[in-house]
Structure formats: C-alpha cells, structure tokens
Design an enzyme around this catalytic site. Sequence first.
Site, short mmCIF file in Angstrom:
data_model
loop_
_atom_site.label_atom_id
_atom_site.label_comp_id
_atom_site.label_asym_id
_atom_site.label_seq_id
_atom_site.Cartn_x
_atom_site.Cartn_y
_atom_site.Cartn_z
N HIS A 160 -18.37 -44.37 -6.30
CA HIS A 160 -18.80 -45.54 -5.50
C HIS A 160 -20.37 -45.67 -5.75
O HIS A 160 -21.05 -45.13 -5.60
CB HIS A 160 -18.34 -45.41 -4.18
CG HIS A 160 -16.94 -45.25 -3.91
ND1 HIS A 160 -15.92 -46.27 -3.78
CD2 HIS A 160 -16.22 -44.13 -3.97
CE1 HIS A 160 -14.81 -45.94 -3.79
NE2 HIS A 160 -14.96 -44.49 -3.93
N HIS A 204 -9.40 -35.83 -8.52
CA HIS A 204 -10.25 -37.15 -8.29
C HIS A 204 -10.89 -37.32 -9.77
O HIS A 204 -11.08 -38.54 -9.79
CB HIS A 204 -11.42 -36.53 -7.44
CG HIS A 204 -12.25 -37.79 -6.93
ND1 HIS A 204 -11.74 -38.86 -6.25
CD2 HIS A 204 -13.65 -37.88 -6.78
CE1 HIS A 204 -12.68 -39.89 -6.06
NE2 HIS A 204 -13.78 -39.34 -6.17
N SER A 254 -12.46 -46.99 -5.84
CA SER A 254 -12.78 -45.83 -6.53
C SER A 254 -12.98 -45.89 -8.21
O SER A 254 -12.01 -46.27 -8.64
CB SER A 254 -11.92 -44.55 -6.44
OG SER A 254 -11.74 -44.50 -5.15
N HIS A 293 -14.31 -44.93 3.57
CA HIS A 293 -13.04 -44.59 4.02
C HIS A 293 -12.71 -44.06 5.38
O HIS A 293 -13.60 -43.31 5.66
CB HIS A 293 -12.34 -43.62 2.67
CG HIS A 293 -12.54 -44.11 1.39
ND1 HIS A 293 -13.69 -44.05 0.65
CD2 HIS A 293 -11.66 -44.84 0.61
CE1 HIS A 293 -13.65 -44.49 -0.57
NE2 HIS A 293 -12.21 -44.84 -0.50
N ASN A 312 -2.65 -42.74 -11.48
CA ASN A 312 -1.68 -41.32 -11.76
C ASN A 312 -0.46 -41.85 -11.34
O ASN A 312 -0.43 -42.62 -10.43
CB ASN A 312 -2.43 -40.14 -10.98
CG ASN A 312 -2.72 -40.63 -9.45
OD1 ASN A 312 -3.38 -41.51 -9.31
ND2 ASN A 312 -2.00 -39.95 -8.62
N ALA A 348 -7.88 -47.82 -6.30
CA ALA A 348 -7.19 -47.03 -7.30
C ALA A 348 -5.79 -46.42 -6.41
O ALA A 348 -6.07 -46.00 -5.43
CB ALA A 348 -8.12 -45.88 -7.55
N MET A 355 -5.63 -44.58 -0.55
CA MET A 355 -6.60 -44.11 0.89
C MET A 355 -7.22 -45.19 1.40
O MET A 355 -8.34 -44.73 1.95
CB MET A 355 -7.28 -42.74 0.62
CG MET A 355 -6.49 -41.51 0.11
SD MET A 355 -7.51 -40.22 -0.36
CE MET A 355 -6.62 -39.46 -1.24
N SER A 356 -7.02 -46.26 1.22
CA SER A 356 -7.84 -47.44 1.57
C SER A 356 -7.17 -48.69 1.89
O SER A 356 -5.75 -48.68 2.12
CB SER A 356 -8.99 -47.74 0.55
OG SER A 356 -8.42 -48.36 -0.69
N TYR A 409 -11.26 -41.58 5.68
CA TYR A 409 -11.34 -39.92 5.67
C TYR A 409 -12.79 -39.46 5.59
O TYR A 409 -12.72 -38.10 5.54
CB TYR A 409 -10.44 -39.43 4.10
CG TYR A 409 -11.06 -40.14 3.17
CD1 TYR A 409 -12.36 -39.33 2.39
CD2 TYR A 409 -10.24 -40.87 2.21
CE1 TYR A 409 -12.51 -39.98 1.06
CE2 TYR A 409 -10.70 -41.29 0.91
CZ TYR A 409 -11.98 -40.86 0.48
OH TYR A 409 -12.57 -41.33 -0.71
N GLU A 410 -13.53 -40.34 5.41
CA GLU A 410 -15.11 -39.77 5.38
C GLU A 410 -15.60 -39.73 6.94
O GLU A 410 -16.69 -39.57 7.26
CB GLU A 410 -16.14 -40.86 4.78
CG GLU A 410 -15.80 -41.07 3.33
CD GLU A 410 -16.49 -41.99 2.55
OE1 GLU A 410 -17.73 -41.73 2.20
OE2 GLU A 410 -16.06 -42.97 2.44
#
Length: 270
Positions: free
Chosen positions: A66, A245, A35, A88, A233, A118, A209-210, A90-91
């Site tokens: 992206h 985000h 990301s 991902h 973060n 990230a 998340m990846s 989550y998509e």
Amino acid sequence: MTHPRDTAGVSVAAAAKLLVERGLADPDAAVVLGSGLSSFADGLGDALVVPYSDIPGFPRTAVSGHRGAVIGCNLGGKRTLVFSGRVHHYEGCSPADVTFSVLLAAELGASVFVITNASGGIDPGFDVGDLMLISDQIAAVTGQQRLPPGTFRMVGAYSERLRAVARSAAADAKIRLREGVYLGSLGPTYETPAEIRMARLMGASAVGMSTVSEVQAAHSRGLEVMGMALVTNVPLPGRFHGTTHEEVLEAGRRGAGALVSLVSSTLEKL
Ligand code: HPA
C-alpha cells in the site's frame, strides 16, 4: 445521522481544506485502490500527489503493498481522487479511520465512489486475474460500527446504473467481467477450507478483508458506488494449501492494469 468522525468532524474538514489548497478541489469521482493495486497509480500522467502523511487526521497504512497517497488526476475524462492505500479493521483501525477517505471524498463533493480490492475467488468457476463487479455485500465485520441499528440502509448500495455502464465498458474492451457478492471478513488470516465452504454456502462469490465498511459509509452519504474486485487467488477446498500475502500481491501487480483501464473506461462513459 451522526458518524463518529462527524463528532470529531474537524478532522475531515481540515483534511479537505489541505487537499483544496493543494489543488484537489471539486472532484467528480474518488477511487480507492486495494492491496498491491497501487501500480495503477504509477502510470498516472499529470498527477498531483499528496502523501497521506501530509493530510491532517488521515490514518496511515502499514501493510506492505500500500503506497499511502491521494493522487489527483484525470481518469476517463473525470476529475478523480485516487486513494492509493487504505487501512483495514485488522490493523486495529476504528470504523472512523477505515471510512475516513470516504468522508473526505464526500466532503470535497465527489458524487461517484469506486472501491477496488484484491479478493479470494469463492466461486469455483473464477480464475486468478478475473475482475468481479460487486453486486452486493455480506458484512461479516458488522458490529464494528458503533452506530444505531439501521444507520446504513444498504439496499441498492452498489449502483445498478454504474454496474450497467461497467458491463458495457467491459464488453467494448472484450474483457470478461464476472459479477457477484463480496463477503467482507475481518481478517487478518486468509480463510480456512471450512470458512471457504461457509462463504460459498452464504452465497458469496469472493471474499476479502476490506470494502464493506467504506461502502456502508459511502452509500449513507449518497455517493453512487461501484465496487470492483480483482481475484488474486482461488482457494478451492480439496486442492488448497493456503493463500499467501506474496501470492496476493503478485496477482495484484499483474491484474492492476486491466482493473484500472476498466475503471477508467467506465468513468469515461458516465
Ligand atoms: N481472503 C481474504 N482476503 C483476500 C484474499 C482471500 O483469499 N485474497 C485477497 N484478499
């Protein structure tokens, strides 16, 4: 071993054929950008760019930040395929989609697979902008892969050899390189304070998340894997109002250059 994409396998073969036709045959290495890290791609000289939309079967990404292209370039003196943009879980993407770039890199003959992302820093000593070499992973998305147990043997997935080279490249460049365990969460939400405490108890140093499914696929294909997380973060419980985000993308833009130069100098030392 059968992978879902292998049974549909034509897809990967057709995608590889297209990339060979566009001049991207025989890469030494593949690099996946996470990301907001695609500013990396903007500075690449003499690059051959193939949009994902031109590649048969290539899953498309919808998440902002992206870029969505394969870039053939010389990185650290190695013929490198840069995958700028990923999909991902989550998509709603299947394991086959999430690992498509990995299978494509393997099909084209890459031997080194570098994955970047990230991440949220779970280690309270981390700072925004830190780079973390991934030493191991916790795949909280496990169960997504509809494959027999034990399909992926994950011990030593993050190559000790590549980690040693990366540490040495970081020392040469006087870059402070962290190292630790990456927890792959399903997302799409950033963690609650309770989840952050859980991640710390589990022994994670960073969360994102990846990555974990791609690394399972890459290691199972015999690719030598290096993982590099950019800490965007540091959600410390107690002084934490929720990650956004935008904050992740902004820190990604600022940190991408350092991440890329370390990946490049690592490849150069191989
Ligand atoms: N959690 C999950 N994924 C992330 C984070 C985070 O804090 N930061 C960047 N990607």
